[in-house]
Design an enzyme around this catalytic site. Sequence first.
Site, PDB file in Angstrom:
ATOM      1  N   GLU A  14      -3.914  -9.748   3.339  1.00  0.00           N
ATOM      2  CA  GLU A  14      -4.633  -9.556   4.602  1.00  0.00           C
ATOM      3  C   GLU A  14      -5.735 -10.588   4.828  1.00  0.00           C
ATOM      4  O   GLU A  14      -6.026 -10.963   5.958  1.00  0.00           O
ATOM      5  CB  GLU A  14      -5.249  -8.144   4.656  1.00  0.00           C
ATOM      6  CG  GLU A  14      -4.260  -7.023   4.903  1.00  0.00           C
ATOM      7  CD  GLU A  14      -3.584  -6.490   3.650  1.00  0.00           C
ATOM      8  OE1 GLU A  14      -3.682  -7.142   2.584  1.00  0.00           O
ATOM      9  OE2 GLU A  14      -2.963  -5.419   3.736  1.00  0.00           O
ATOM     10  N   GLU A  16       0.840  -1.210   0.000  1.00  0.00           N
ATOM     11  CA  GLU A  16       0.000   0.000   0.000  1.00  0.00           C
ATOM     12  C   GLU A  16       0.877   1.263   0.000  1.00  0.00           C
ATOM     13  O   GLU A  16       0.541   2.271  -0.620  1.00  0.00           O
ATOM     14  CB  GLU A  16      -0.947  -0.025   1.204  1.00  0.00           C
ATOM     15  CG  GLU A  16      -2.018  -1.111   1.044  1.00  0.00           C
ATOM     16  CD  GLU A  16      -2.863  -1.324   2.289  1.00  0.00           C
ATOM     17  OE1 GLU A  16      -2.279  -1.732   3.319  1.00  0.00           O
ATOM     18  OE2 GLU A  16      -4.080  -1.079   2.242  1.00  0.00           O
TER      19      GLU A  16
HETATM   20  N1  COA Z   1       4.323  -7.938  11.132  1.00  0.00           N
HETATM   21  C1  COA Z   1       5.153  -8.287  12.136  1.00  0.00           C
HETATM   22  N2  COA Z   1       6.203  -9.107  11.969  1.00  0.00           N
HETATM   23  C2  COA Z   1       6.413  -9.597  10.741  1.00  0.00           C
HETATM   24  C3  COA Z   1       5.590  -9.281   9.645  1.00  0.00           C
HETATM   25  C4  COA Z   1       4.504  -8.409   9.888  1.00  0.00           C
HETATM   26  N3  COA Z   1       3.688  -8.026   8.897  1.00  0.00           N
HETATM   27  N4  COA Z   1       6.046  -9.936   8.553  1.00  0.00           N
HETATM   28  C5  COA Z   1       7.129 -10.616   8.940  1.00  0.00           C
HETATM   29  N5  COA Z   1       7.352 -10.417  10.259  1.00  0.00           N
HETATM   30  C6  COA Z   1       8.436 -10.969  11.080  1.00  0.00           C
HETATM   31  C7  COA Z   1       8.194 -12.463  11.381  1.00  0.00           C
HETATM   32  O1  COA Z   1       7.349 -12.597  12.507  1.00  0.00           O
HETATM   33  C8  COA Z   1       9.602 -12.936  11.622  1.00  0.00           C
HETATM   34  O2  COA Z   1       9.998 -12.543  12.941  1.00  0.00           O
HETATM   35  P1  COA Z   1      10.837 -13.573  13.881  1.00  0.00           P
HETATM   36  O3  COA Z   1      12.124 -13.755  13.147  1.00  0.00           O
HETATM   37  O4  COA Z   1      10.957 -12.844  15.170  1.00  0.00           O
HETATM   38  O5  COA Z   1      10.043 -14.831  13.954  1.00  0.00           O
HETATM   39  C9  COA Z   1      10.432 -12.108  10.660  1.00  0.00           C
HETATM   40  O6  COA Z   1       9.638 -10.975  10.330  1.00  0.00           O
HETATM   41  C10 COA Z   1      10.779 -12.845   9.380  1.00  0.00           C
HETATM   42  O7  COA Z   1       9.573 -13.288   8.794  1.00  0.00           O
HETATM   43  P2  COA Z   1       9.275 -14.828   8.439  1.00  0.00           P
HETATM   44  O8  COA Z   1       7.803 -14.976   8.326  1.00  0.00           O
HETATM   45  O9  COA Z   1       9.972 -15.740   9.371  1.00  0.00           O
HETATM   46  O10 COA Z   1       9.943 -14.928   6.987  1.00  0.00           O
HETATM   47  P3  COA Z   1       9.515 -15.927   5.820  1.00  0.00           P
HETATM   48  O11 COA Z   1      10.547 -15.787   4.767  1.00  0.00           O
HETATM   49  O12 COA Z   1       9.212 -17.281   6.342  1.00  0.00           O
HETATM   50  O13 COA Z   1       8.121 -15.353   5.237  1.00  0.00           O
HETATM   51  C11 COA Z   1       6.621 -13.605   4.507  1.00  0.00           C
HETATM   52  C12 COA Z   1       8.081 -14.077   4.663  1.00  0.00           C
HETATM   53  C13 COA Z   1       6.638 -12.187   4.023  1.00  0.00           C
HETATM   54  C14 COA Z   1       5.907 -14.523   3.489  1.00  0.00           C
HETATM   55  C15 COA Z   1       5.900 -13.729   5.881  1.00  0.00           C
HETATM   56  O14 COA Z   1       6.687 -13.047   6.857  1.00  0.00           O
HETATM   57  C16 COA Z   1       4.525 -13.112   5.907  1.00  0.00           C
HETATM   58  O15 COA Z   1       3.590 -13.695   5.385  1.00  0.00           O
HETATM   59  N6  COA Z   1       4.391 -11.929   6.547  1.00  0.00           N
HETATM   60  C17 COA Z   1       3.119 -11.280   6.758  1.00  0.00           C
HETATM   61  C18 COA Z   1       2.619 -10.639   5.487  1.00  0.00           C
HETATM   62  C19 COA Z   1       1.250 -10.070   5.724  1.00  0.00           C
HETATM   63  O16 COA Z   1       0.299 -10.771   5.996  1.00  0.00           O
HETATM   64  N7  COA Z   1       1.159  -8.741   5.666  1.00  0.00           N
HETATM   65  C20 COA Z   1      -0.056  -8.029   5.908  1.00  0.00           C
HETATM   66  C21 COA Z   1      -0.155  -7.664   7.331  1.00  0.00           C
HETATM   67  S1  COA Z   1      -1.710  -6.909   7.708  1.00  0.00           S
END
Ligand code: COA
Length: 253
Positions: free
Chosen positions: A131, A111
């Site tokens: 989301e 966004e």
């Molecule tokens: N908010 C808070 N923390 C987040 C985050 C978010 N939107 N996205 C990633 N993180 C954090 C994870 O909790 C993790 O923290 P940790 O190391 O303390 O466990 C760190 O960032 C790395 O992320 P991780 O998920 O382990 O990496 P990945 O390579 O397995 O996956 C993504 C990457 C982007 C696919 C996954 O992090 C994800 O789906 N994130 C959320 C995306 C999302 O839904 N965004 C909309 C939010 S409303």
Amino acid sequence: MDKVKTHQEDGVLFIILNSPETLNALSSKILSELDLILDEIWYMKLKGVVISGEGRAFSAGADISELKSLENIHQAYEYLRRGQRILSKIEKLKYITCAAIDGYALGGGFELALACTFRVATKKSKVGLPEINLGIIPGYGGTQRLTRLVGPQKAKHFIMTGEFIEAEKAFELGILDDICETREELLDKAKKLILQFEGKNPTALRYISELCNLHSDGFFEDNMRTEALFCASLISSQFAKNKMQEFLEKRKK
Ligand code: COA
């Protein structure tokens, strides 16, 4: 440590989100620093602004742990409206802005990129509004700005599926203005994209941006409030709280 860094090159300001350990999730702290920078640069003399992220993401979106801690619909609404206002400040800047995406630009991160005038990305990048997988909807203008770019049917599809869109597909759809191979190339491309407008009347450029957005902006502000309200009601539901808890717990194992 600063959660947002800045530096200037050839009159272009680079704003770099700098919280790679959380994939530049848009925490209140990051948003506050960004907000402050946006206020300061209003008074600077720049050729444009590039926004990018440190590490393997542009930004993975709103900070899910903060979202989960919002206690009721009122708190959630205010939280979302603040984020919307900061992102809209980017859209209203008097400079051309370009998001330089290397890695994930998801949820609020995407966004933020959508609020920029242009977007470039490395080929390995993925953008999207996932989301729905947390039981909620985009709340920082994504329902409006993605729709503006790709039309209501495609926007509906991407927001309902939460699909991660590969950079090449996003480029074909016009979501991205350019794609490239490496991060070095990316930042250079973003800078060149801005510098190509050197010598053109900045007020005319500003007007073009505003007018092209007006095309579908008739009720933009009202729609943003509705988006925040709908998203806030979902954030405060038990369904979403469980989904967010699941996301946060998965990371701890
Ligand atoms: N908010 C808070 N923390 C987040 C985050 C978010 N939107 N996205 C990633 N993180 C954090 C994870 O909790 C993790 O923290 P940790 O190391 O303390 O466990 C760190 O960032 C790395 O992320 P991780 O998920 O382990 O990496 P990945 O390579 O397995 O996956 C993504 C990457 C982007 C696919 C996954 O992090 C994800 O789906 N994130 C959320 C995306 C999302 O839904 N965004 C909309 C939010 S409303």
